[in-house]
Design a protein around this motif. Sequence first.
Motif, PDB file in Angstrom:
ATOM      1  N   HIS A 431       0.835  -1.217   0.000  1.00  0.00           N
ATOM      2  CA  HIS A 431       0.000   0.000   0.000  1.00  0.00           C
ATOM      3  C   HIS A 431       0.862   1.256   0.000  1.00  0.00           C
ATOM      4  O   HIS A 431       0.465   2.289  -0.557  1.00  0.00           O
ATOM      5  CB  HIS A 431      -0.922  -0.018   1.214  1.00  0.00           C
ATOM      6  N   GLU A 432       2.047   1.197   0.616  1.00  0.00           N
ATOM      7  CA  GLU A 432       2.955   2.338   0.571  1.00  0.00           C
ATOM      8  C   GLU A 432       3.491   2.547  -0.833  1.00  0.00           C
ATOM      9  O   GLU A 432       3.647   3.678  -1.298  1.00  0.00           O
ATOM     10  CB  GLU A 432       4.102   2.132   1.559  1.00  0.00           C
ATOM     11  N   ALA A 434       1.923   1.753  -3.574  1.00  0.00           N
ATOM     12  CA  ALA A 434       0.818   2.296  -4.379  1.00  0.00           C
ATOM     13  C   ALA A 434       0.621   3.790  -4.137  1.00  0.00           C
ATOM     14  O   ALA A 434       0.281   4.535  -5.055  1.00  0.00           O
ATOM     15  CB  ALA A 434      -0.469   1.528  -4.072  1.00  0.00           C
ATOM     16  N   LYS A 435       0.824   4.251  -2.906  1.00  0.00           N
ATOM     17  CA  LYS A 435       0.686   5.677  -2.618  1.00  0.00           C
ATOM     18  C   LYS A 435       1.821   6.476  -3.244  1.00  0.00           C
ATOM     19  O   LYS A 435       1.623   7.620  -3.664  1.00  0.00           O
ATOM     20  CB  LYS A 435       0.664   5.904  -1.104  1.00  0.00           C
ATOM     21  N   TYR A 448      -0.523  -6.460  -7.812  1.00  0.00           N
ATOM     22  CA  TYR A 448      -1.510  -6.542  -6.723  1.00  0.00           C
ATOM     23  C   TYR A 448      -2.539  -7.638  -6.993  1.00  0.00           C
ATOM     24  O   TYR A 448      -2.987  -8.312  -6.054  1.00  0.00           O
ATOM     25  CB  TYR A 448      -2.195  -5.189  -6.570  1.00  0.00           C
ATOM     26  N   LEU A 463      -2.587  -8.567   3.176  1.00  0.00           N
ATOM     27  CA  LEU A 463      -3.213  -7.510   2.377  1.00  0.00           C
ATOM     28  C   LEU A 463      -4.430  -6.888   3.044  1.00  0.00           C
ATOM     29  O   LEU A 463      -4.861  -5.795   2.666  1.00  0.00           O
ATOM     30  CB  LEU A 463      -3.637  -8.076   1.018  1.00  0.00           C
ATOM     31  N   HIS A 466      -4.692  -3.019   4.877  1.00  0.00           N
ATOM     32  CA  HIS A 466      -4.600  -1.832   4.023  1.00  0.00           C
ATOM     33  C   HIS A 466      -5.211  -2.100   2.644  1.00  0.00           C
ATOM     34  O   HIS A 466      -4.750  -1.550   1.645  1.00  0.00           O
ATOM     35  CB  HIS A 466      -3.136  -1.414   3.863  1.00  0.00           C
ATOM     36  N   SER A 469      -7.137   1.183   1.238  1.00  0.00           N
ATOM     37  CA  SER A 469      -6.210   2.296   0.972  1.00  0.00           C
ATOM     38  C   SER A 469      -5.346   2.004  -0.237  1.00  0.00           C
ATOM     39  O   SER A 469      -5.042   2.908  -1.030  1.00  0.00           O
ATOM     40  CB  SER A 469      -5.342   2.544   2.201  1.00  0.00           C
ATOM     41  N   CYS A 470      -4.966   0.755  -0.417  1.00  0.00           N
ATOM     42  CA  CYS A 470      -4.173   0.390  -1.596  1.00  0.00           C
ATOM     43  C   CYS A 470      -5.008   0.493  -2.866  1.00  0.00           C
ATOM     44  O   CYS A 470      -4.543   1.026  -3.878  1.00  0.00           O
ATOM     45  CB  CYS A 470      -3.628  -1.025  -1.419  1.00  0.00           C
TER      46      CYS A 470
END
Length: 820
Positions: A431-432, A434-435, A448, A463, A466, A469-470
């Motif tokens: 998720h980090e 992806a951000k 993913y 998974l 998050h 958020s991802c």
Amino acid sequence: ENKSYLRMFQSLDWLSDEDVQLEKACTKELLTPEEIESLKFDENLTDIEKALQILSSGTESQKISIASKFHVLLKDNPLEVDALLQAFIENSRSGSTNFFIICGQAFERAFSEDVLPPAKISEDMLETFWDYIGSRESKVSEAWFLAAQAYIKTCSKEHLSTSNTVRNVIAKGDLTEKSMLRIASTKLLPLICEKVSVEMVESEVYPAIKLLCQDIDYDVRRSMCSCLPHIGAFIGEKLSIKMLLPEVSELLQDEEPQVRYAALRTFIDFIPISSRDVVMGQIIKPIVKTVDIMQDDHVSFNSVLLSKTIGHLGYHLKDYFDEDQVLWYMRSVVTLCGMCVNSHGSEGSNVNNLNGNGIHLGEDAATPEITLENIDVRDVDVVDSIAYLLAFNSPAVFLVVGNKKELVECYQSISKYPHFSVRRVLAAGFHEVAKICEKNNSVLMRIYQSLLTDPHVAVQKALIPHLTSCLAALSRSRVNKDVKEISNQNISMSEMISPLKAHENSISKTRDWRAYTTLIEAWSELINILDPYDLHQNFALFLLKKLSTNVLLPVKKAMVKTLTNYMYHCRYLHHRHEITSQLCKCLSKSKKFQNRILFVDLCFIIINKFSKKFFKDYIFTSALSSINDPVSSVRLYSCSLLPYLKTRLKMPSDRSLLHQLEATSRRVLISESNKEVLVHIQEAVLELDNIDVLLDTVADCDDKRREEDQNRHVIKEERGDSRRIPHQGDVSGTDHVKDRKGLRKGSMASISSADSENMAGRMLRRKMSHIPQTSSARRASNNNQLNRRASMPTTSTLPNSAKQRASSVKSKSSSKRGNT
């Protein structure tokens, strides 16, 4: 039967060896009467006298008790510090390991609470400290090292300058001392540098630092190298460049890889306390050279250490890298990744075999898990360690490089790595990634998708925390003002539906109901990510079907909360109507009483979230029938719902619902046979009598706000569809007219009273426009009369007296029109 059990317990054959040993230990602690008599003390003695007597002639447990209260004795008797310290030092040399540990902890607490002045500690006591620090028992050594650390922290600058404490610490770094003492000296020197002057550091401490950096034991060199940034923070940038950086540069060329790793981390830790010119000139170049040397040693522990620090290195140097250095950094990561892929051959590169037959749940479950701890002790294969650390540092690597093609392909191969721990740690931090990467992330979406459909449950569980958020980060990167970009976004996110459902299917088959509950709760945030039709068809209806088959109550509650969230943020009224009707049917009319209890929870959720009108239109009748349930547990749980039902009503429009509520309460109060339920019903009825029903004329701001919030998304959608009204003969608008008619039929229940009045006025004007007009004055009077009638409230919402006045006005206007 009791006698047989007694014989079984009397025999020792069924006891294990551990039970027998425990029994022997318990009987061994029993004392004879003579020993008990020797432990008695005179009650007239003071606390210090008792403590001194126990320390000299007491048992082990008594000594430990006194040691644990050492700081209390010092605080209450500050004048007896010398005697108590002397007794502790004399008697601490003969005792058990547990007593030594308690004594070290007692001294640490006494120093930290400022009840033991540092001036009371003599050189002989310091030697006792060092003796325990050099103990073979690691716990004893650690306890007394913390005590020495607390002692130096409480010392003032004047005391350290005048006493021999600094020279004592420096002397313990000599080669003639034990390695444990030299390591302790390296850790205490930064605390001394904080207290003494810079001149003393340059004249006395720096020679000791230089000797410790050249120690024969690599553990001592590594420990001293790790402490250099703390010393540099106190002596300043100039002295750090002059004295410390040359020592770190020399340690970068050490023969031990762990020392080189510590030197590399030390160079990175010097970056925050150094200027940009120093970083560019004296820090980056040695780091690049060391990384290249460690990288040339293929598939060794050097590569493991480099993979461990690659994220830390990139995060601190990202602001100093130019384009060429960023490319060098990316090539280093790709080279390390190539070691992992090439060592596994086709296993690491063939995606289809890995997803299909390359990884099996049983094989992965038997494989030991990789952690940072067993990597440090070299308990894991080198290649697996490199892949694990690269996956662990993936957010920092993408932060430096971005989502360039070579790097994304590198991590795409890591996402197919055979060991499940590598894929699990990549999933935990994805998720980090992806951000960070918000553009051109189609390959990241494929990664993913592969993680969502991973065959190992541990990867899929990583998974869940998050998940939304991802997905939001992956969808947000494709949003643009252009309509084509938005449609492309919906198409790309619709591709995630089947992996998400496969992910849910795998988690539902496990025994971990907590993870499954967390997943279902995370699905409630999909309303901001997926298309409304996709969400309704693939998730809302899917959860309704699962709700009737699942047996776990926490999972059912999570499903109900998620479905109510879908109802609240629904874009189409017919979707909301379908979800609500099926949800009520599934729960209120279920054969299982647990589902009917869950329906009461649903009522409370809707009461707290939705408007009164919505509750009355969809839930009120079913909620009222739950009080007549054949199961007493459902009736008992429904009693608390009755007062809330009355608060939803208004008079006189809800007169019939109020009559139903009162009749049902009266009937249940008479016919109830269960005593506990009857008590709760009586309390509910008393509470019903104390509740006043609001009138229709009284404005309810809170309910109005709720109704606006729940219809906010629907209103936007309706306005977006009704901006263009097609003319007659417009073929392209026929489907649009049908949709509008369907929307009007489905949304008639949610139209407010003000909208209905405006609609009635428009219909009356349109109807009267066909009446033949005789003069302009008569036409104006008719229009004014119609406008007044249209603006009048409807008779259904007025009290009886108002209804009579409205009917009389209507009859007078009709007689005037007939005369005209």
